[in-house]
Design an enzyme around this catalytic site. Structure first.
Site, PDB file in Angstrom:
ATOM      1  N   ASP A 185       0.852  -1.185   0.000  1.00  0.00           N
ATOM      2  CA  ASP A 185       0.000   0.000   0.000  1.00  0.00           C
ATOM      3  C   ASP A 185       0.887   1.234   0.000  1.00  0.00           C
ATOM      4  O   ASP A 185       2.065   1.175  -0.377  1.00  0.00           O
ATOM      5  CB  ASP A 185      -0.915  -0.029   1.242  1.00  0.00           C
ATOM      6  CG  ASP A 185      -2.270   0.627   0.990  1.00  0.00           C
ATOM      7  OD1 ASP A 185      -2.283   1.833   0.647  1.00  0.00           O
ATOM      8  OD2 ASP A 185      -3.303  -0.042   1.133  1.00  0.00           O
ATOM      9  N   HIS A 220      -3.927   5.696   3.876  1.00  0.00           N
ATOM     10  CA  HIS A 220      -4.633   4.560   3.258  1.00  0.00           C
ATOM     11  C   HIS A 220      -4.049   3.237   3.741  1.00  0.00           C
ATOM     12  O   HIS A 220      -4.772   2.298   4.095  1.00  0.00           O
ATOM     13  CB  HIS A 220      -4.510   4.715   1.748  1.00  0.00           C
ATOM     14  CG  HIS A 220      -5.351   3.799   0.923  1.00  0.00           C
ATOM     15  ND1 HIS A 220      -4.933   2.545   0.535  1.00  0.00           N
ATOM     16  CD2 HIS A 220      -6.577   3.966   0.363  1.00  0.00           C
ATOM     17  CE1 HIS A 220      -5.864   1.981  -0.228  1.00  0.00           C
ATOM     18  NE2 HIS A 220      -6.871   2.820  -0.341  1.00  0.00           N
ATOM     19  N   SER A 441     -10.895  -1.042  -1.847  1.00  0.00           N
ATOM     20  CA  SER A 441      -9.671  -1.047  -1.038  1.00  0.00           C
ATOM     21  C   SER A 441      -9.950  -1.499   0.385  1.00  0.00           C
ATOM     22  O   SER A 441      -9.063  -2.011   1.066  1.00  0.00           O
ATOM     23  CB  SER A 441      -9.054   0.354  -0.999  1.00  0.00           C
ATOM     24  OG  SER A 441      -8.414   0.683  -2.196  1.00  0.00           O
TER      25      SER A 441
END
Length: 502
Positions: A185, A220, A441
């Site tokens: 990520d 994220h 995601s």
């Protein structure tokens, strides 16, 4: 299933950040906070741009693909003779990374004996960060039935765990023990109190950026890592596999962009570190017609690029699966019907051996927590057969109203509570925050957590084909019988995965 997502106004979300699927913009208002208002630090708004066409051909960066799994023995010298320089070798899979200022380099290097093709590397945008807005921390009232994770204050807001029966799975004693999950990520908050105990290593393949998140806006990578394996420590949230260990691998910059060569290196590295599962909450949709923009803004026609890039990536993913790694990726957030629109290749979801995950979410969960359908197909999720292997909770923002409720101790918009809550930024004092996000995601790490529970239940090692077979056998078949375009083989079920016969 494609639908437009209109702009809508929202409160600062009382300290919980928000990641909506791209295509949705929201404008800040300033409500009066007090009384039952719950502030969880780091309010943020982001756009999840995974699987968008926002990618750029890198004019001077190349991927050299061998005919087989071995690179030519004299590749460095022959690349230099073609006016290039090898900068990295993925020797185990027959792929190399090179640079050159010669616009004819690809043509020249492709003539090297043992080389199948030479294509440009690409940069893609994985997500677009927004500034943080920090408020005070507060806890949610815990009203869920007793379970292993019940003492974590924010557990009552994790509807995704309920949807896949994770608490019931934990209560069988299966919590991901002995399993290593690599999360590929952007940057990560390595000192988050809900993650720190489970992190066994980190690595960055982003030049000039450490694995530690140092950017602005929400993280994220921290969010996906928390969904997978946040520790059961009575502090905040709990991961789907709270006793699995995390190897955090940075393949996207903190600003959200990354090169495909970094992704390939990350997969190879995680495989060599003996990861059992790799989560990839990222991706891009490449055109099959071969028309691209380069980093100078020029339109480039390269009809082989998409095909050959998928070949290169599939070499890496095949190597991973052959070495016992289960690969899981998000399906993408374009509401794209893969059965009708075949103009795009989704990477890494379409690579060999990768399980692609679509997203599910409730509408108005906070208004009817005991009866809301937690398995509704998310408004933004890509779909199609065989584009989707499984479905998992990803969250949504499709609730049509702007009502504010006090739900389990948190004062919040109804539509915001339909999203996925997980770990966020760490403050200067070391306190962890928690963030709401939505997207495929967020679905992929739910499925990754279930895979970790399953592998742990089977002794900590399991062939990827066996993992997929067991996930298929235990998934809840929610669409048409068998594999359907929306849920694939079904929405993953943690309890069934760990209690079914081997």
């Amino acid at each position: 299933m494609s639908q437009l997502i209109s702009s809508r106004n929202f409160l600062p979300l009382l300290g919980l950040g928000l990641l909506s699927a791209f295509g949705c913009t929201k404008e800040n208002l300033s409500p009066t906070a007090g009384g039952a208002d719950a502030g969880l630090s780091n309010s943020a708004v982001q756009r999840d741009a995974q699987a968008t066409p926002g990618f750029v051909l890198r004019a001077k960066q190349y991927i050299i693909i061998a005919t087989g799994d071995q690179l030519p023995a004299n590749l460095d010298a022959q690349t230099a003779a073609a006016n290039g320089k090898v900068t990295n070798k993925l020797a185990e899979v027959g792929v190399a990374i090179a640079t050159s200022d010669d616009p004819d380099f690809a043509t020249k290097a492709a003539k090297i004996a043992g080389v199948r093709s030479v294509v440009h590397d690409f940069t893609y945008q994985g997500f677009e960060p927004e500034p943080n807005r920090v408020l005070e921390t507060a806890a949610a009232d815990n009203v869920n039935p007793p379970s292993t994770g019940d003492s974590n204050p924010l557990y009552p807001l994790q509807w995704g765990a309920t949807a896949i029966q994770a608490p019931e799975a934990w209560n069988t004693g299966n919590q991901g023990q002995g399993v290593l999950v690599a999360d590929l990520d952007g940057g990560f908050e390595l000192q988050h109190p809900d993650l720190r105990e489970n992190i066994v290593g980190s690595m960055s393949f982003v030049p000039g950026e450490p694995a530690q998140f140092v950017g602005t806006g929400s993280s994220h990578g921290t969010h996906t890592a928390g969904t997978i394996a946040a520790v059961d420590n009575n502090i905040g949230v709990i991961g789907i596999a709270p006793k699995a260990k995390l190897l955090l691998v940075k393949v996207l910059g903190d600003a959200g962009s990354g090169s495909f060569s970094w992704l390939m290196q990350g997969i190879l590295y995680a495989t060599q570190q003996r990861a059992d599962v790799i989560n990839m909450s990222l991706g891009a949709a490449l055109p099959r017609n071969g028309k691209y923009l380069d980093d100078a803004g020029n339109v480039v026609n390269d009809t082989k690029a998409t095909q050959e890039l998928l070949v290169a990536l599939s070499k890496v993913t095949s190597y991973a699966t052959k070495n016992g790694v289960t690969l899981i990726a998000s399906a993408g957030n374009d509401a794209n019907n893969g059965n009708q629109d075949k103009s795009l290749v989704h990477i890494p979801a379409d690579a060999t051996g990768v399980l692609s995950i679509s997203a599910t979410a409730p509408i108005g969960w906070a208004l009817a927590p005991l009866t809301a359908n937690l398995d509704r197909f998310a408004s933004y999720s890509n779909y199609g057969t065989p584009a989707v292997t499984f479905a998992a909770p990803g969250g949504d923002f499709a609730y049509p109203g702007n009502e504010i409720v006090v739900f389990r101790g948190v004062r919040q918009y109804v539509w915001a509570l339909d999203m996925v809550l997980s770990t966020g930024r760490v403050s200067a004092t070391g306190a962890g925050s928690y963030t709401w996000m939505a997207g495929t995601s967020m679905a992929a790490p739910h499925a990754t957590g279930v895979a970790a529970l399953l592998i742990g239940k089977n002794g900590g090692s399991m062939d990827p084909t066996q993992v997929e077979s067991a996930l298929r056998a235990s998934a809840d078949d929610l669409g048409k019988p068998g594999r359907d375009p929306y849920y694939g083989y079904g929405r993953v079920n943690a309890l069934k995965a760990v209690t079914q016969a081997n």
